[in-house]
Motif scaffolding. Structure first.
Motif, PDB file in Angstrom:
ATOM      1  N   GLU A  42       2.218   2.768  -3.442  1.00 29.43           N
ATOM      2  CA  GLU A  42       1.222   3.434  -4.346  1.00 29.43           C
ATOM      3  C   GLU A  42       1.634   5.031  -4.141  1.00 29.43           C
ATOM      4  OE1 GLU A  42      -2.803   2.721  -3.660  1.00 29.43           O
ATOM      5  OE2 GLU A  42      -2.309   0.278  -3.726  1.00 29.43           O
ATOM      6  N   THR A 102      -1.838   7.767   2.362  1.00 29.27           N
ATOM      7  CA  THR A 102      -1.355   6.594   2.491  1.00 29.27           C
ATOM      8  C   THR A 102      -1.580   5.913   3.702  1.00 29.27           C
ATOM      9  OG1 THR A 102       0.087   7.246   0.675  1.00 29.27           O
ATOM     10  CG2 THR A 102       0.633   5.177   1.920  1.00 29.27           C
ATOM     11  N   ALA A 106      -4.998   4.729   4.620  1.00 36.26           N
ATOM     12  CA  ALA A 106      -5.415   3.422   4.248  1.00 36.26           C
ATOM     13  C   ALA A 106      -4.902   2.170   4.636  1.00 36.26           C
ATOM     14  CB  ALA A 106      -5.002   3.613   2.349  1.00 36.26           C
ATOM     15  N   ILE A 107      -3.505   2.641   5.075  1.00 38.44           N
ATOM     16  CA  ILE A 107      -2.994   1.356   5.684  1.00 38.44           C
ATOM     17  C   ILE A 107      -3.618   0.917   7.031  1.00 38.44           C
ATOM     18  CG2 ILE A 107      -0.618   0.589   6.712  1.00 38.44           C
ATOM     19  CD1 ILE A 107       0.616   2.117   4.513  1.00 38.44           C
ATOM     20  N   VAL A 138      -6.793  -0.732   6.547  1.00 40.77           N
ATOM     21  CA  VAL A 138      -6.526  -2.075   6.160  1.00 40.77           C
ATOM     22  C   VAL A 138      -6.117  -3.125   7.150  1.00 40.77           C
ATOM     23  CG1 VAL A 138      -5.244  -3.787   4.687  1.00 40.77           C
ATOM     24  CG2 VAL A 138      -6.153  -1.607   3.585  1.00 40.77           C
ATOM     25  N   TYR A 176       0.841  -1.311  -0.009  1.00 39.72           N
ATOM     26  CA  TYR A 176       0.129   0.105  -0.085  1.00 39.72           C
ATOM     27  C   TYR A 176       0.917   1.450  -0.262  1.00 39.72           C
ATOM     28  CZ  TYR A 176      -3.734  -2.953   0.919  1.00 39.72           C
ATOM     29  OH  TYR A 176      -4.669  -4.134   0.871  1.00 39.72           O
TER      30      TYR A 176
END
Length: 386
Positions: free
Chosen positions: A309, A373, A376-377, A380, A306
Motif C-alpha cells: 500500500e 506503513t 500498521a505492520i 497487525v 500491507y
C-alpha cells in the motif's frame, strides 16, 4: 520563494548554527556520519551459548539464511569471524571463539581477537558465567571499554519450567537474573540481560538496545539504531523519531547546496543522497522482503500485502532490494525519478536539480509514509502490545 526561504531558515535553526554557510557545513558533516559511521560489535561466549544465533538476530537473519553465521550443537565458532550487516555495510558483528578455547588461550585472548577494533563486547552464556567470562570482563574494563552480560536461550528455560505446577514466568525470569548477578559479584553486580534468539521480541532484547544506545557516543548511536532489528512498537518509534530529526540535513545535502560523496563512488550526486536516506529508512523500519517474510512466518500472517500500500516502499523496493550500497548509476537516478514522480509537477525536478523546499517535502512525505506503513505492520503483527 518566500516559503523556501522560511524552510531554509528552519533548517538553519535545526542545525544549531547561525548562518546558512555554517548550516551547510553541519549538514555535510551530519549526513557523512549518517552514511559512513562504523560500528564494530564483538560477541563471545563458550561453546553452546548461542553466539552465532545471536549474531544472526542482530543482523536480521534466520540461522538458515544465506550469509548467516553457522550454528549447530557442536562448536561452530573455531575462528574469529567478522560478519557485515546486510543492510548497514559499515556495521560489523564479530563471532568470537570463547575465551579459553584451544586456539584462544585466556592469557593472550584480547590480543588474539584484535580487541582494539571493537566498540563493545557482548558476553553470552546459556547457563552461569564462567571464571573466564569474568576474567575477560575485568580485562575489558581495564581497557576502558564496555561489556554486557547476556543470558541466552531464555525460551528454553521457560519451556522447561512451564510444565511444573505453580509456574510463574516472571518468577522464573527473576530467579535466573538473580542467579546470574550473584555469579558476577566479583564485578560489582553488573546488569544482566535475558534474551531469546527465537523470541527476540520478548524479554530484554530491547532493553539491551537501550543500554547500548545510552553508552555509545552520538555518532555510533546512529549506526546501532539503523542496524538493530525492530522488536517492538517503541523500538520502531525511536527509529522514526531519529529519521525525522535528520531530514533537515538530508534536505540541505540533497538539494545540491552541500554536495557530498556517495559511499563507494568518487563523484557526487544530490538526488542519490535522498534515495539513500529513504532507503536506509525502508530497511531500518523492517520493510524489506527478508524482514517482512521472517516476521510473517513468526506471526502466521501475510505482512507483505500491507507494504504494497506504500508508494514509497514500492519505488525503493524496485531499485534497492538487495543492498544499501547505492551507486551513482542509471538505476540510481531512475530510482530518484521514481520517488519524485510520486508528486505531480515534480518530475522535472531531478534533471533540473531539486529545490530545498521540494526536497524537504519529498523526504518528509517519504519518511512519514514509510513510518505509517511500518506502524500498521507492527500493529497487525501484535508487536505493539509487547
Amino acid at each position: 520563494m518566500a516559503t523556501e526561504d522560511c524552510d531554509v531558515s528552519e533548517a538553519v535553526k535545526a542545525s544549531g548554527k547561525s548562518t546558512l554557510k555554517k548550516a551547510k557545513a553541519k549538514a555535510n558533516e551530519t549526513i557523512n556520519k549518517f552514511l559512513n559511521v562504523t560500528l564494530d560489535i564483538a560477541v563471545t561466549g563458550k561453546t553452546g551459548s548461542g553466539k552465532s544465533s545471536f549474531v544472526n538476530r542482530i543482523r536480521g537473519l534466520s540461522d538458515d539464511d544465506k550469509g548467516a553465521a553457522r550454528t549447530g550443537v557442536t562448536e561452530t565458532t573455531m575462528e574469529h569471524t567478522k560478519y557485515e550487516h546486510p543492510t548497514m555495510p559499515n556495521v560489523n558483528i564479530s563471532d568470537l571463539p570463547g575465551i579459553g578455547s584451544p586456539k584462544f588461550k585466556a592469557k593472550n585472548y584480547l590480543k588474539d581477537v584484535e580487541f582494539k577494533t571493537y566498540d563493545f563486547f557482548i558476553i553470552l552464556s546459556s547457563e552461569r558465567f564462567s571464571e573466564n567470562d569474568i576474567m575477560l570482563a575485568k580485562e575489558i574494563r581495564k581497557q576502558k571499554k564496555h561489556f554486557y552480560f547476556v543470558r541466552s536461550k531464555i525460551d528454553v528455560d521457560i519451556s522447561s519450567e512451564q510444565r511444573k505446577a505453580g509456574f510463574n514466568e516472571q518468577r522464573v525470569l527473576d530467579t535466573i537474573r538473580d542467579y546470574c548477578v550473584s555469579n558476577l559479584k566479583k564485578l560489582g553486580n553488573p546488569e544482566v540481560f535475558l534474551i531469546s534468539s527465537v523470541d527476540w521480541q520478548k524479554y530484554d532484547f530491547e532493553k539491551l538496545q537501550n543500554k547500548l544506545m545510552e553508552d555509545l557516543p552520538d555518532h555510533k548511536q546512529s549506526a546501532l539504531l539503523q542496524a538493530w532489528p525492530v522488536c517492538s512498537a517503541a523500538a520502531l518509534e525511536k527509529k522514526i523519531s531519529y529519521f525525522k530529526k535528520q531530514i533537515w540535513a538530508a534536505s540541505l545535502a540533497t538539494a545540491g547546496v552541500a554536495l557530498i560523496p556517495i559511499p563507494g563512488t568518487s563523484v557526487t550526486c544530490d538526488a542519490a543522497i535522498g534515495l539513500v536516506f529513504l532507503s536506509r529508512c525502508y530497511y531500518a523500519f523492517g520493510l524489506d522482503d527478508r524482514s517482512l517474510k521472517r516476521l510473517s512466518e513468526k506471526v502466521n500472517k501475510n505482512l507483505l500485502e500491507y507494504r504494497a500500500e506504500s508508494k514509497f516502499a514500492d519505488a525503493i523496493k524496485k531499485k534497492a532490494v538487495t543492498t544499501i550500497k547505492v551507486c551513482v548509476s542509471a538505476a540510481t537516478m531512475s530510482s530518484c525519478a521514481d520517488l519524485v514522480s510520486l508528486f505531480p509537477g515534480m518530475g522535472s525536478a531531478v534533471a533540473a536539480g531539486l529545490s530545498f523546499a521540494s526536497t524537504q517535502y519529498l523526504l518528509r512525505e517519504g519518511v512519514n509514509e514509510l513510518a505509517k506503513t511500518a506502524q500498521a505492520i507492527i500493529k497487525v503483527a501484535g508487536l505493539d502490545t509487547i
